[in-house]
Design a protein around this motif. Structure first.
Motif, PDB file in Angstrom:
ATOM      1  N   TYR A  79     -31.823 -30.630 -17.496  1.00 43.23           N
ATOM      2  CA  TYR A  79     -30.448 -30.234 -17.195  1.00 43.23           C
ATOM      3  C   TYR A  79     -30.253 -28.723 -17.289  1.00 43.23           C
ATOM      4  O   TYR A  79     -29.435 -28.149 -16.561  1.00 43.23           O
ATOM      5  CB  TYR A  79     -29.474 -30.973 -18.115  1.00 43.23           C
ATOM      6  CG  TYR A  79     -29.091 -32.315 -17.550  1.00 43.23           C
ATOM      7  CD1 TYR A  79     -28.160 -32.416 -16.529  1.00 43.23           C
ATOM      8  CD2 TYR A  79     -29.701 -33.477 -18.002  1.00 43.23           C
ATOM      9  CE1 TYR A  79     -27.831 -33.641 -15.980  1.00 43.23           C
ATOM     10  CE2 TYR A  79     -29.375 -34.712 -17.460  1.00 43.23           C
ATOM     11  CZ  TYR A  79     -28.440 -34.787 -16.454  1.00 43.23           C
ATOM     12  OH  TYR A  79     -28.137 -36.009 -15.897  1.00 43.23           O
ATOM     13  N   SER A  83     -28.530 -25.941 -14.532  1.00 46.97           N
ATOM     14  CA  SER A  83     -27.302 -25.329 -15.032  1.00 46.97           C
ATOM     15  C   SER A  83     -27.246 -23.838 -14.752  1.00 46.97           C
ATOM     16  O   SER A  83     -28.145 -23.251 -14.144  1.00 46.97           O
ATOM     17  CB  SER A  83     -27.196 -25.562 -16.545  1.00 46.97           C
ATOM     18  OG  SER A  83     -28.083 -24.693 -17.244  1.00 46.97           O
ATOM     19  N   LEU A 143     -23.277 -27.101 -13.907  1.00 41.89           N
ATOM     20  CA  LEU A 143     -24.446 -27.511 -13.119  1.00 41.89           C
ATOM     21  C   LEU A 143     -24.449 -26.752 -11.795  1.00 41.89           C
ATOM     22  O   LEU A 143     -24.374 -27.328 -10.712  1.00 41.89           O
ATOM     23  CB  LEU A 143     -24.425 -29.024 -12.894  1.00 41.89           C
ATOM     24  CG  LEU A 143     -24.482 -29.877 -14.168  1.00 41.89           C
ATOM     25  CD1 LEU A 143     -24.511 -31.359 -13.816  1.00 41.89           C
ATOM     26  CD2 LEU A 143     -25.677 -29.505 -15.037  1.00 41.89           C
ATOM     27  N   ARG A 155     -23.606 -35.500 -13.855  1.00 43.26           N
ATOM     28  CA  ARG A 155     -22.848 -35.435 -15.109  1.00 43.26           C
ATOM     29  C   ARG A 155     -22.728 -36.812 -15.748  1.00 43.26           C
ATOM     30  O   ARG A 155     -22.792 -36.958 -16.970  1.00 43.26           O
ATOM     31  CB  ARG A 155     -21.453 -34.831 -14.858  1.00 43.26           C
ATOM     32  CG  ARG A 155     -21.458 -33.319 -14.860  1.00 43.26           C
ATOM     33  CD  ARG A 155     -20.145 -32.734 -14.451  1.00 43.26           C
ATOM     34  NE  ARG A 155     -18.996 -33.289 -15.163  1.00 43.26           N
ATOM     35  CZ  ARG A 155     -18.615 -32.915 -16.385  1.00 43.26           C
ATOM     36  NH1 ARG A 155     -19.305 -32.004 -17.050  1.00 43.26           N
ATOM     37  NH2 ARG A 155     -17.539 -33.432 -16.941  1.00 43.26           N
ATOM     38  N   MET A 158     -25.907 -37.509 -17.352  1.00 47.17           N
ATOM     39  CA  MET A 158     -26.045 -36.750 -18.585  1.00 47.17           C
ATOM     40  C   MET A 158     -25.442 -37.509 -19.760  1.00 47.17           C
ATOM     41  O   MET A 158     -26.021 -37.568 -20.856  1.00 47.17           O
ATOM     42  CB  MET A 158     -25.356 -35.389 -18.432  1.00 47.17           C
ATOM     43  CG  MET A 158     -25.795 -34.356 -19.477  1.00 47.17           C
ATOM     44  SD  MET A 158     -24.812 -32.823 -19.434  1.00 47.17           S
ATOM     45  CE  MET A 158     -24.802 -32.447 -17.685  1.00 47.17           C
TER      46      MET A 158
END
Length: 338
Positions: A79, A83, A143, A155, A158
């Motif tokens: 991630y 990002s 992101l 998301r 996540m």
């Protein structure tokens, strides 16, 4: 009847996850590699768990205890690569992989320190779950390396990842306590409980996928330069029609405007109360509304032409902006070219 141990079922799910990662063209570069490595690691780990608990193969114990140290770092760094911190990925890789390697070396050198091992693994799961939630709390614009059409999905994933780390932490703690008190007599039941909780988390993820995104509220008082940058972004999107590209990302738009991702994201949020994804989708909805009035194209084709990657996202965003579905809008809007 052939009984398939639960860990082998999870091995299959990990293989499916890996296949999905490798076939997602929009998930390019370091993130794809990190998530693919994560899938491979989970496949090996769950297969070793199956050999140990279902078939009583104890020779895999040492390796099976070492692999969990790498699960959290791989998920988190995947991630990070997506990002606004992607530019600092290399030092992050060195730091987090270095810590995982250190923990692995300690356990490999002193495998008999079971209590310390359990604490170290549990701490890893907890810290990386919190790290994922920290990125998530930063909002969709964190992101910035993703095409905006994929941000909402990633998301949600996540949250699923953080939830699975938390679930694994809890179950590992219960299994460790069972070994300490009952010599592992209840491990089978605990694994069954873990499967039920996994279903709950996945069901929660499915429900999240059905929720329409809410408009963000400004986090600070807007400044004159925020409004200026937002107007500049709006004028650029209008003139360039870059919004019809479904792969448009925050980073790409910011570079075209000559500003940083963060500056653009914060300016739009403060001046409009929207995140960048909603800001751009407003232009796509306006384009879709025009096409619905002026053409006879199918509703799905209109969404694609306006820059929406999926039909569900098109319907959701059109309803957010216009207060009705595209089909209902076409029936009530005045026609200009049909």
């Amino acid at each position: 009847m052939i009984s398939v141990p639960l860990p082998l079922f999870l091995t299959g799910l990990a293989a499916l996850f890996g296949a999905l990662v490798l076939t997602r063209a929009w998930l390019a570069g370091p993130a794809k590699a990190l998530f693919a490595l994560l899938a491979a690691l989970i496949m090996v780990e769950t297969a070793l768990v199956a050999l140990r608990f279902a078939y009583d193969v104890q020779d895999v114990l040492v390796i099976q205890r070492l692999l969990p140290f790498w699960i959290g770092p791989l998920l988190y760094l995947g991630y990070v690569a997506l990002s606004d911190r992607a530019g600092r990925l290399q030092p992050a890789l060195l730091l987090h992989f270095g810590l995982a390697a250190l923990a692995t070396a300690i356990v490999a050198a002193w495998p008999e320190i079971r209590i310390v091992l359990d604490v170290m693994i549990g701490s890893s799961y907890a810290l990386y779950a919190l790290a994922l939630l920290h990125i998530w709390r930063g909002g969709p614009d964190r992101l910035s390396q993703l095409g905006l059409a994929h941000v909402a999905f990633m998301r949600r994933m996540m949250l699923v990842g953080a939830g699975l780390l938390g679930l694994t932490l809890m179950m590992d703690t219960l299994i460790a306590l069972d070994f300490a008190r009952n010599e592992g007599a209840n491990v089978g039941r605990l694994l069954s409980l873990a499967s039920l909780m996994l279903i709950v988390i996945l069901a929660g993820a499915a429900l999240l996928s059905l929720r329409n995104p809410k408009t963000s509220q400004p986090t600070e008082t807007p400044r004159d330069e925020d409004a200026d940058l937002s107007r500049k972004a709006a004028a650029f999107l209008t003139d360039s029609r870059l919004f019809v590209d479904p792969q448009l990302s925050l980073t790409r738009l910011a570079r075209r405007l000559g500003v940083t991702d963060r500056a653009l994201s914060e300016a739009i949020n403060r001046s409009t109360g929207k995140n960048v994804s909603q800001f751009i989708n407003d232009f796509r909805v306006a384009e879709a509304a025009r096409l619905l009035q002026e053409t006879r194209d199918a509703v799905g084709a209109v969404g694609e032409a306006a820059g929406f990657l999926t039909r569900s996202n098109f319907y959701s965003e059109f309803n957010r902006v216009m207060g009705q579905s595209p089909g209902a809008y076409r029936k009530t809007a005045p026609t200009t070219g049909r």
